[in-house]
Design a protein around this motif. Sequence first.
Motif, PDB file in Angstrom:
ATOM      1  N   ARG A  79       6.406   0.298   4.308  1.00 11.70           N
ATOM      2  CA  ARG A  79       5.319   0.469   3.230  1.00 11.70           C
ATOM      3  C   ARG A  79       5.486   1.524   2.270  1.00 11.70           C
ATOM      4  NH1 ARG A  79       2.305  -4.056   3.476  1.00 11.70           N
ATOM      5  NH2 ARG A  79       2.462  -5.372   5.463  1.00 11.70           N
ATOM      6  N   ILE A  80       5.774   2.869   3.004  1.00  9.60           N
ATOM      7  CA  ILE A  80       5.859   3.835   2.070  1.00  9.60           C
ATOM      8  C   ILE A  80       6.967   3.821   1.151  1.00  9.60           C
ATOM      9  CG2 ILE A  80       6.596   6.191   2.343  1.00  9.60           C
ATOM     10  CD1 ILE A  80       5.141   6.438   4.913  1.00  9.60           C
ATOM     11  N   LEU A  81       8.108   3.139   1.703  1.00  9.32           N
ATOM     12  CA  LEU A  81       9.295   3.048   1.030  1.00  9.32           C
ATOM     13  C   LEU A  81       9.121   1.962  -0.075  1.00  9.32           C
ATOM     14  CD1 LEU A  81      12.238   4.216   0.910  1.00  9.32           C
ATOM     15  CD2 LEU A  81      12.707   2.141   2.361  1.00  9.32           C
ATOM     16  N   VAL A  82       8.371   0.991   0.022  1.00 10.48           N
ATOM     17  CA  VAL A  82       8.166   0.049  -1.136  1.00 10.48           C
ATOM     18  C   VAL A  82       7.289   0.513  -2.116  1.00 10.48           C
ATOM     19  CG1 VAL A  82       6.214  -1.296  -0.466  1.00 10.48           C
ATOM     20  CG2 VAL A  82       7.938  -2.477  -1.457  1.00 10.48           C
ATOM     21  N   THR A 114      12.326   8.204  -6.479  1.00 11.68           N
ATOM     22  CA  THR A 114      11.546   7.133  -7.024  1.00 11.68           C
ATOM     23  C   THR A 114      12.721   5.915  -7.390  1.00 11.68           C
ATOM     24  OG1 THR A 114      12.007   8.061  -9.296  1.00 11.68           O
ATOM     25  CG2 THR A 114       9.955   8.205  -8.091  1.00 11.68           C
ATOM     26  N   MET A 115      13.947   5.938  -7.268  1.00 11.06           N
ATOM     27  CA  MET A 115      14.845   4.971  -7.709  1.00 11.06           C
ATOM     28  C   MET A 115      15.783   4.935  -6.419  1.00 11.06           C
ATOM     29  SD  MET A 115      14.330   3.918 -10.513  1.00 11.06           S
ATOM     30  CE  MET A 115      15.869   3.142 -10.946  1.00 11.06           C
ATOM     31  N   PRO A 116      16.326   3.566  -6.329  1.00 15.61           N
ATOM     32  CA  PRO A 116      17.352   3.517  -5.279  1.00 15.61           C
ATOM     33  C   PRO A 116      18.576   4.369  -5.268  1.00 15.61           C
ATOM     34  CG  PRO A 116      16.685   1.116  -6.150  1.00 15.61           C
ATOM     35  CD  PRO A 116      15.993   2.273  -7.111  1.00 15.61           C
ATOM     36  N   SER A 117      18.953   4.969  -4.268  1.00 17.33           N
ATOM     37  CA  SER A 117      20.098   5.775  -4.220  1.00 17.33           C
ATOM     38  C   SER A 117      20.776   5.568  -2.815  1.00 17.33           C
ATOM     39  CB  SER A 117      19.551   7.278  -4.328  1.00 17.33           C
ATOM     40  OG  SER A 117      18.523   7.462  -3.258  1.00 17.33           O
ATOM     41  N   ASP A 118      21.962   6.117  -2.852  1.00 17.88           N
ATOM     42  CA  ASP A 118      22.779   6.298  -1.550  1.00 17.88           C
ATOM     43  C   ASP A 118      21.879   7.138  -0.502  1.00 17.88           C
ATOM     44  OD1 ASP A 118      24.610   4.679  -2.717  1.00 17.88           O
ATOM     45  OD2 ASP A 118      25.898   6.451  -3.226  1.00 17.88           O
ATOM     46  N   TRP A 119      21.212   8.325  -0.914  1.00 16.74           N
ATOM     47  CA  TRP A 119      20.444   9.171   0.142  1.00 16.74           C
ATOM     48  C   TRP A 119      19.384   8.162   0.740  1.00 16.74           C
ATOM     49  CZ3 TRP A 119      15.479  10.361   0.717  1.00 16.74           C
ATOM     50  CH2 TRP A 119      15.074  11.280   1.475  1.00 16.74           C
ATOM     51  N   LEU A 120      18.628   7.294  -0.036  1.00 20.49           N
ATOM     52  CA  LEU A 120      17.650   6.455   0.627  1.00 20.49           C
ATOM     53  C   LEU A 120      18.044   5.566   1.473  1.00 20.49           C
ATOM     54  CD1 LEU A 120      15.203   5.921  -2.413  1.00 20.49           C
ATOM     55  CD2 LEU A 120      14.691   6.860  -0.119  1.00 20.49           C
ATOM     56  N   LEU A 121      19.414   4.973   1.125  1.00 21.88           N
ATOM     57  CA  LEU A 121      20.034   3.869   1.922  1.00 21.88           C
ATOM     58  C   LEU A 121      20.496   4.534   3.446  1.00 21.88           C
ATOM     59  CD1 LEU A 121      21.318   0.877   1.984  1.00 21.88           C
ATOM     60  CD2 LEU A 121      23.357   1.884   1.285  1.00 21.88           C
ATOM     61  N   LYS A 122      20.948   5.644   2.966  1.00 21.58           N
ATOM     62  CA  LYS A 122      21.740   6.521   4.291  1.00 21.58           C
ATOM     63  C   LYS A 122      20.482   6.684   5.364  1.00 21.58           C
ATOM     64  CE  LYS A 122      23.597  10.841   5.818  1.00 21.58           C
ATOM     65  NZ  LYS A 122      24.302  11.964   5.440  1.00 21.58           N
ATOM     66  N   HIS A 123      19.541   7.161   4.753  1.00 19.73           N
ATOM     67  CA  HIS A 123      18.369   7.818   5.754  1.00 19.73           C
ATOM     68  C   HIS A 123      17.310   6.692   5.955  1.00 19.73           C
ATOM     69  CE1 HIS A 123      19.731  11.782   5.735  1.00 19.73           C
ATOM     70  NE2 HIS A 123      19.890  12.029   4.555  1.00 19.73           N
ATOM     71  N   THR A 124      17.088   5.734   5.473  1.00 21.26           N
ATOM     72  CA  THR A 124      16.455   4.497   5.916  1.00 21.26           C
ATOM     73  C   THR A 124      16.927   3.189   6.448  1.00 21.26           C
ATOM     74  OG1 THR A 124      16.320   3.312   3.703  1.00 21.26           O
ATOM     75  CG2 THR A 124      14.832   5.089   4.057  1.00 21.26           C
ATOM     76  N   HIS A 148      14.155  -2.949  -2.369  1.00 19.19           N
ATOM     77  CA  HIS A 148      13.875  -3.738  -3.307  1.00 19.19           C
ATOM     78  C   HIS A 148      12.964  -3.262  -4.142  1.00 19.19           C
ATOM     79  CE1 HIS A 148      17.268  -5.344  -0.876  1.00 19.19           C
ATOM     80  NE2 HIS A 148      17.809  -5.731  -2.062  1.00 19.19           N
ATOM     81  N   GLY A 149      11.701  -2.671  -3.564  1.00 15.57           N
ATOM     82  CA  GLY A 149      10.564  -2.411  -4.420  1.00 15.57           C
ATOM     83  C   GLY A 149       9.846  -3.686  -4.781  1.00 15.57           C
ATOM     84  N   VAL A 150       9.607  -4.696  -3.942  1.00 14.48           N
ATOM     85  CA  VAL A 150       9.008  -5.604  -4.249  1.00 14.48           C
ATOM     86  C   VAL A 150       7.467  -5.863  -3.033  1.00 14.48           C
ATOM     87  CG1 VAL A 150       8.661  -8.135  -4.844  1.00 14.48           C
ATOM     88  CG2 VAL A 150      10.731  -6.818  -5.449  1.00 14.48           C
ATOM     89  N   PRO A 151       6.609  -5.200  -3.282  1.00 15.62           N
ATOM     90  CA  PRO A 151       5.738  -5.330  -1.928  1.00 15.62           C
ATOM     91  C   PRO A 151       5.316  -6.807  -1.678  1.00 15.62           C
ATOM     92  CG  PRO A 151       4.853  -3.954  -3.704  1.00 15.62           C
ATOM     93  CD  PRO A 151       6.136  -4.619  -4.386  1.00 15.62           C
ATOM     94  N   GLU A 152       5.350  -7.679  -2.524  1.00 10.13           N
ATOM     95  CA  GLU A 152       5.065  -9.069  -2.113  1.00 10.13           C
ATOM     96  C   GLU A 152       6.167  -9.699  -1.163  1.00 10.13           C
ATOM     97  OE1 GLU A 152       3.652  -8.525  -6.375  1.00 10.13           O
ATOM     98  OE2 GLU A 152       5.316  -8.098  -5.118  1.00 10.13           O
ATOM     99  N   VAL A 153       7.475  -9.406  -1.425  1.00 15.08           N
ATOM    100  CA  VAL A 153       8.530  -9.679  -0.372  1.00 15.08           C
ATOM    101  C   VAL A 153       8.300  -8.965   0.728  1.00 15.08           C
ATOM    102  CG1 VAL A 153      10.920  -9.734   0.024  1.00 15.08           C
ATOM    103  CG2 VAL A 153      10.016 -10.410  -2.188  1.00 15.08           C
ATOM    104  N   LEU A 154       8.162  -7.775   0.856  1.00 13.61           N
ATOM    105  CA  LEU A 154       7.874  -6.966   2.132  1.00 13.61           C
ATOM    106  C   LEU A 154       6.802  -7.611   3.159  1.00 13.61           C
ATOM    107  CD1 LEU A 154       8.882  -4.805   4.020  1.00 13.61           C
ATOM    108  CD2 LEU A 154       7.169  -3.074   2.829  1.00 13.61           C
ATOM    109  N   ASP A 155       5.506  -8.023   2.535  1.00 18.21           N
ATOM    110  CA  ASP A 155       4.485  -8.475   3.064  1.00 18.21           C
ATOM    111  C   ASP A 155       4.958  -9.732   3.866  1.00 18.21           C
ATOM    112  OD1 ASP A 155       2.806  -6.422   2.265  1.00 18.21           O
ATOM    113  OD2 ASP A 155       2.051  -7.452   0.473  1.00 18.21           O
TER     114      ASP A 155
END
Length: 284
Positions: A79-82, A114-124, A148-155
């Motif tokens: 939820r932090i990530l989204v 704030t944007m998708p990145s290889d750093w985020l992918l690696k660490h999450t 993917h930044g879509v809270p409705e999908v994550l929910d």
Amino acid sequence: MSLTNELPHMSLFAPPCQRWKIACEFSESSQADQFLEDQITQDAVDYLNSQDEAQYPEIYEACQIFQQDFLCRAEMEARILVGQSDAEIAVHCDLTQEIVDIYEKLFFSVRHRTMPSDWLLKHTVGSPHFTGFKDHHLRQLWAWFALHGVPEVLDQVIWAYFEELEHTDDMGLSVYLHPGSHVHPDLQAMIADCVTPYFPPLYPWDRVFLRYYQSILGGPISKELQIPPSQDYQTKIKVAYGVLTTGLKVTAAVWDCNLPIKESPTEEIEKILQILDLQKATRI
């Protein structure tokens, strides 16, 4: 000396838990009596040295969540990530906003990215995205959807998990795929693709993600997304369930050099976000 809660300057390669890592290093070194410029990290050092749960209740609770590494951590980090606020996360996870705030700053500092990145992918998400998700990779799977930044999908992804827990003895990713599952077929398809990444996808992941999102909104499915699943649809879900629950091994397929190279994970995410932005613009 006045201390600040601003994120200290760190290496671009520092992990999300860098503050906690620094606190642990300071508390174990001869420099433990030196003060840091960062108040939250200094409080973490003081907590580690004193083990005073009463003086630092939020740090204690956040530390417990991080170390136990179970459902609460998985949901809060996703939820932090989204992009949800501390107040929203506190309601969903039955925590206080203060605990969420401390957890994000000490253990999961990603909001400055704030944007998708290889750093985020690696660490999450990490290696499971490339090698295949195992049954215990629930936190990583939720993080993948959150990226993917879509809270409705994550929910819906999180809600479906807790709903299915009532109907199965499984606890990991297999909850989504167990026989008799009521999970939406498109969500099952996406998870099956994550579990068995060596198999050719049922159909492009971004298309099924967008179709799932449209189904959540309750409106009509776009004509270009009305593609029936392949004939191997149910077979692949069964195979993925077997991989998760019985240790079934999958053999890597030989890559056809005539096929186009698959997009990188961050390119895939950016493509979905661009399509969503375009759809929102056309509705205005």
